[in-house]
Design a protein around this motif. Structure first.
Motif, short mmCIF file in Angstrom:
data_model
loop_
_atom_site.label_atom_id
_atom_site.label_comp_id
_atom_site.label_asym_id
_atom_site.label_seq_id
_atom_site.Cartn_x
_atom_site.Cartn_y
_atom_site.Cartn_z
N ALA A 130 2.44 0.24 -21.91
CA ALA A 130 2.59 -0.98 -22.72
C ALA A 130 1.54 -1.06 -23.82
CB ALA A 130 2.52 -2.22 -21.84
N LEU B 231 7.95 -3.63 -20.40
CA LEU B 231 6.77 -3.30 -21.20
C LEU B 231 6.55 -4.32 -22.31
CD1 LEU B 231 7.15 0.60 -21.35
CD2 LEU B 231 5.76 -0.77 -19.78
N THR C 115 6.03 5.55 -15.06
CA THR C 115 7.05 4.52 -15.08
C THR C 115 7.35 3.90 -13.71
OG1 THR C 115 8.79 6.19 -14.87
CG2 THR C 115 8.16 5.52 -17.10
N LYS D 283 2.60 1.59 -16.10
CA LYS D 283 3.27 0.70 -17.04
C LYS D 283 2.26 -0.01 -17.93
CE LYS D 283 7.26 -0.17 -14.10
NZ LYS D 283 8.07 -1.20 -13.44
N THR E 243 1.11 -5.92 -15.94
CA THR E 243 2.37 -5.30 -15.54
C THR E 243 2.56 -5.53 -14.05
OG1 THR E 243 1.22 -3.19 -15.28
CG2 THR E 243 2.44 -3.53 -17.33
N GLU F 81 4.90 5.10 -25.00
CA GLU F 81 6.07 4.36 -24.51
C GLU F 81 7.36 4.95 -25.08
OE1 GLU F 81 8.21 0.00 -24.93
OE2 GLU F 81 6.06 0.13 -25.25
#
Length: 158
Positions: free
Chosen positions: A42, A74, A32, A38, A83, A48
């Motif tokens: 995602a 996300l 994170t 990320k 991201t 997630e």
């Protein structure tokens, strides 16, 4: 690569100017707090959901620790294919990443990190996304000859 709630770095290529990064080959960082992590989250709704139920770690004052804020990032990543991370893993550094997806599964991610004063995310995003898509295509199974032949015949009739 994702391992539990961490990203593990398999390879790094350094540019002309070296910047101080917390990542190293074989090293781990919280999913994170990194653009790579990320991107992997995602692309994996189950991972997630699990990550958002846990306390979110803080590596710097910019690390996202609010689950709703991370969920919004996300969701945006699923729309854009990239991201973004701005000083969340290391002060003075920003990153853009995109997942490598094969057969609907995120296997890894690619990223570009730059000093914060040279961070132009949407300028970097196109190159990072194009790279991840190219790798994803190369790793995906080739279509069967029968499917390719059928498509070619249909195209020839038109």
């Amino acid at each position: 690569l994702r391992d539990g709630f961490d990203v593990v770095y398999a390879e790094k290529i350094h540019g002309h100017g070296s910047i101080d990064l917390p990542s190293r080959v074989g090293g781990r960082l919280p999913l994170t707090c990194t653009a790579v992590g990320k991107a992997l989250l995602a692309a994996d709704p189950a991972a997630e959901a699990q990550a958002l139920r846990r306390p979110l770690p803080r590596l710097t004052r910019a690390s996202v620790t609010d689950p709703a804020a991370l969920a919004a990032q996300l969701a945006e990543a699923r729309q854009t294919g990239v991201t973004l991370e701005r000083e969340e893993a290391n002060l003075g550094v920003a990153c853009v990443a995109s997942a490598i997806v094969v057969g609907g599964k995120a296997l890894a991610a690619v990223s570009v990190s730059v000093p914060i004063d040279r961070y132009e995310p949407w300028r970097l995003a196109a190159a990072v996304r194009t790279t991840s898509l190219g790798i994803s295509r190369q790793l995906s199974p080739a279509p069967s000859r029968r499917a390719t032949a059928g498509t070619s015949r249909r195209a020839q009739r038109r």
